[in-house]
Structure formats: C-alpha cells, structure tokens
Design a protein around this motif. Structure first.
Motif, mmCIF file in Angstrom:
data_model
loop_
_atom_site.group_PDB
_atom_site.id
_atom_site.type_symbol
_atom_site.label_atom_id
_atom_site.label_comp_id
_atom_site.label_asym_id
_atom_site.label_seq_id
_atom_site.Cartn_x
_atom_site.Cartn_y
_atom_site.Cartn_z
ATOM 1 N N LYS A 182 -3.064 7.104 -12.015
ATOM 2 C CA LYS A 182 -2.879 6.584 -10.650
ATOM 3 C C LYS A 182 -2.884 5.050 -10.572
ATOM 4 C CE LYS A 182 -3.042 10.793 -9.125
ATOM 5 N NZ LYS A 182 -1.903 11.567 -9.485
ATOM 6 N N GLU A 183 -2.669 4.342 -11.683
ATOM 7 C CA GLU A 183 -2.592 2.872 -11.713
ATOM 8 C C GLU A 183 -1.220 2.425 -11.191
ATOM 9 O OE1 GLU A 183 -3.691 -1.039 -12.373
ATOM 10 O OE2 GLU A 183 -4.989 0.716 -12.663
ATOM 11 N N LEU A 184 -1.176 1.302 -10.449
ATOM 12 C CA LEU A 184 0.100 0.763 -9.960
ATOM 13 C C LEU A 184 0.755 -0.073 -11.054
ATOM 14 C CD1 LEU A 184 -0.785 -0.346 -6.329
ATOM 15 C CD2 LEU A 184 0.639 1.564 -7.029
ATOM 16 N N ASN A 185 2.051 0.163 -11.276
ATOM 17 C CA ASN A 185 2.823 -0.538 -12.300
ATOM 18 C C ASN A 185 4.089 -1.121 -11.683
ATOM 19 O OD1 ASN A 185 1.458 0.203 -14.995
ATOM 20 N ND2 ASN A 185 1.566 2.158 -13.899
ATOM 21 N N GLU A 186 4.720 -2.044 -12.395
ATOM 22 C CA GLU A 186 6.002 -2.594 -11.960
ATOM 23 C C GLU A 186 7.034 -1.474 -11.894
ATOM 24 O OE1 GLU A 186 6.538 -5.843 -11.157
ATOM 25 O OE2 GLU A 186 4.432 -6.259 -11.563
ATOM 26 N N GLU A 187 8.045 -1.642 -11.040
ATOM 27 C CA GLU A 187 9.011 -0.564 -10.831
ATOM 28 C C GLU A 187 9.872 -0.287 -12.058
ATOM 29 O OE1 GLU A 187 12.326 -1.128 -8.120
ATOM 30 O OE2 GLU A 187 12.105 -3.269 -8.310
ATOM 31 N N ASP A 188 10.059 -1.256 -12.948
ATOM 32 C CA ASP A 188 10.893 -1.056 -14.123
ATOM 33 C C ASP A 188 10.087 -0.698 -15.372
ATOM 34 O OD1 ASP A 188 9.728 -3.512 -14.307
ATOM 35 O OD2 ASP A 188 11.530 -4.562 -14.992
ATOM 36 N N ALA A 189 8.763 -0.457 -15.218
ATOM 37 C CA ALA A 189 7.912 -0.121 -16.365
ATOM 38 C C ALA A 189 8.191 1.304 -16.833
ATOM 39 C CB ALA A 189 6.445 -0.274 -15.985
ATOM 40 N N ARG A 190 8.279 1.492 -18.152
ATOM 41 C CA ARG A 190 8.467 2.838 -18.717
ATOM 42 C C ARG A 190 7.134 3.466 -19.082
ATOM 43 N NH1 ARG A 190 12.239 3.185 -23.469
ATOM 44 N NH2 ARG A 190 11.715 5.359 -23.178
ATOM 45 N N PHE A 191 6.143 2.587 -19.393
ATOM 46 C CA PHE A 191 4.826 3.078 -19.781
ATOM 47 C C PHE A 191 3.775 2.450 -18.872
ATOM 48 C CE2 PHE A 191 7.471 3.296 -23.553
ATOM 49 C CZ PHE A 191 7.236 4.588 -23.993
ATOM 50 N N CYS A 192 2.703 3.140 -18.629
ATOM 51 C CA CYS A 192 1.618 2.667 -17.758
ATOM 52 C C CYS A 192 0.856 1.540 -18.465
ATOM 53 C CB CYS A 192 0.663 3.827 -17.448
ATOM 54 S SG CYS A 192 -0.749 3.317 -16.450
ATOM 55 N N LYS A 193 0.551 0.507 -17.726
ATOM 56 C CA LYS A 193 -0.156 -0.636 -18.313
ATOM 57 C C LYS A 193 -1.641 -0.334 -18.501
ATOM 58 C CE LYS A 193 -0.996 -2.962 -13.918
ATOM 59 N NZ LYS A 193 -0.712 -4.100 -13.097
ATOM 60 N N SER A 194 -2.124 0.741 -17.883
ATOM 61 C CA SER A 194 -3.534 1.090 -17.990
ATOM 62 C C SER A 194 -3.778 2.146 -19.074
ATOM 63 C CB SER A 194 -4.055 1.578 -16.636
ATOM 64 O OG SER A 194 -5.404 1.936 -16.725
ATOM 65 N N CYS A 195 -3.088 3.280 -18.953
ATOM 66 C CA CYS A 195 -3.342 4.372 -19.905
ATOM 67 C C CYS A 195 -2.328 4.434 -21.033
ATOM 68 C CB CYS A 195 -3.414 5.718 -19.161
ATOM 69 S SG CYS A 195 -1.843 6.251 -18.450
ATOM 70 N N GLY A 196 -1.165 3.794 -20.863
ATOM 71 C CA GLY A 196 -0.150 3.749 -21.931
ATOM 72 C C GLY A 196 0.758 4.958 -21.989
ATOM 73 N N LYS A 197 0.553 5.912 -21.102
ATOM 74 C CA LYS A 197 1.406 7.105 -21.109
ATOM 75 C C LYS A 197 2.728 6.814 -20.415
ATOM 76 C CE LYS A 197 -2.382 10.339 -21.339
ATOM 77 N NZ LYS A 197 -3.062 11.461 -20.722
ATOM 78 N N GLU A 198 3.752 7.599 -20.751
ATOM 79 C CA GLU A 198 5.081 7.390 -20.191
ATOM 80 C C GLU A 198 5.091 7.772 -18.709
ATOM 81 O OE1 GLU A 198 9.753 8.314 -21.210
ATOM 82 O OE2 GLU A 198 8.192 9.371 -22.297
ATOM 83 N N ILE A 199 5.742 6.896 -17.924
ATOM 84 C CA ILE A 199 5.851 7.126 -16.491
ATOM 85 C C ILE A 199 7.170 7.839 -16.241
ATOM 86 C CG2 ILE A 199 5.995 6.056 -14.211
ATOM 87 C CD1 ILE A 199 4.422 3.710 -15.352
#
Length: 151
Positions: free
Chosen positions: A133-150
């Motif tokens: 449930k971490e907020l990431n940039e709209e063009d991110a492929r992976f979460c900046k917190s957990c590292g899993k693929e979005i």
C-alpha cells in the motif's frame, strides 16, 4: 511633478558626483606621488635630490587613503557609506545601486531560460502498491518500499 519626484530620488546628486570625482583625482595624484619614489630610486641617485625623497611616497599613500574615503562617500552618500547611522537615509542613498544590481540580476535570470515560478505546477499522479500500500510514481514498475512488481 509627482512622476518626476521618485525618478529624482534614484539619481545621484551633482554634489555626490563631484565628491566621487574629487576622490578619484586625489587617488590618482596619490598613486603618482607614491610611484615617484620608485621612479627616483631606479633612475638615479635618490639622495641627490633635495630633502627626503621618501616623503613623496608617504604623502601619496595618505592621499590614496583619503581619496578612496572621499570616493566612497561620493558613491554611496553619507548614510550609505556608514558615516551617518540612519537606515532610512542609507536606503535612499543606495537606491541607484540596489536598482542597478536588481536590474542586472533580472537580466541574468532572463538569459538563463529558467522555468518561471509563475508557471502551473505539474500534476503528480501516484500509484498505490497492491502488496504494501506504499505510494509510488505513476511510471514505476516496482514498489520503492517492498520491491515487488506493481500490476
């Protein structure tokens, strides 16, 4: 008449201009007197001259100091140079220089093609990670917190 009054405040008075140029002349004469000591020393016998030839250098040095003070007084005014401690008068005396400096700064900033501070801020879109449930940039492929693929 009212339109000319603020314009007159921004101009340097003829008395101050006269002081500035008088100080410049005093500095010029002082430099010539100071350098005359070296000229006399290198071109001939310095002790052949009448009197003490070093006093020219001393008076020249003193004249340079007095001339720079008078020049500063003419350029910045009595309050602007610190001779009179009056902040309001100092602002008035330094107005031509602060306006010129602000104009030069404005010109330099215009040349740099920086984005204007008046421009509309860019809309930021965030995507929530489905795992943490971490907020990431709209063009991110992976979460900046957990590292899993979005998505």
């Amino acid at each position: 008449m009212d339109n000319q009054e603020p314009r007159d405040k921004k101009k340097i008075s003829p008395e101050r201009k006269g002081l500035y140029y008088a100080g410049m002349a005093m500095m010029g004469i002082g430099i010539i007197l100071f350098l005359s000591v070296f000229f006399i020393a290198f071109t001939g016998d310095p002790f052949a001259h009448e009197g003490n030839f070093m006093q020219n250098g001393f008076f020249g040095f003193i004249l340079i100091g007095i001339g720079s003070f008078v020049m500063n007084l003419g350029a910045r005014g009595a309050a602007g140079s610190g001779l009179v401690l009056d902040p309001e008068k100092a602002r008035e005396d330094l107005t031509p220089y602060t306006k010129a400096a602000g104009g030069m700064l404005k010109d330099a900033l215009e040349e740099m093609d920086l984005p204007s501070s008046k421009s509309v801020p860019k809309e930021v879109v965030r995507i929530r990670c489905p795992h943490c449930k971490e907020l990431n940039e709209e063009d991110a492929r992976f979460c900046k917190s957990c590292g899993k693929e979005i998505g």
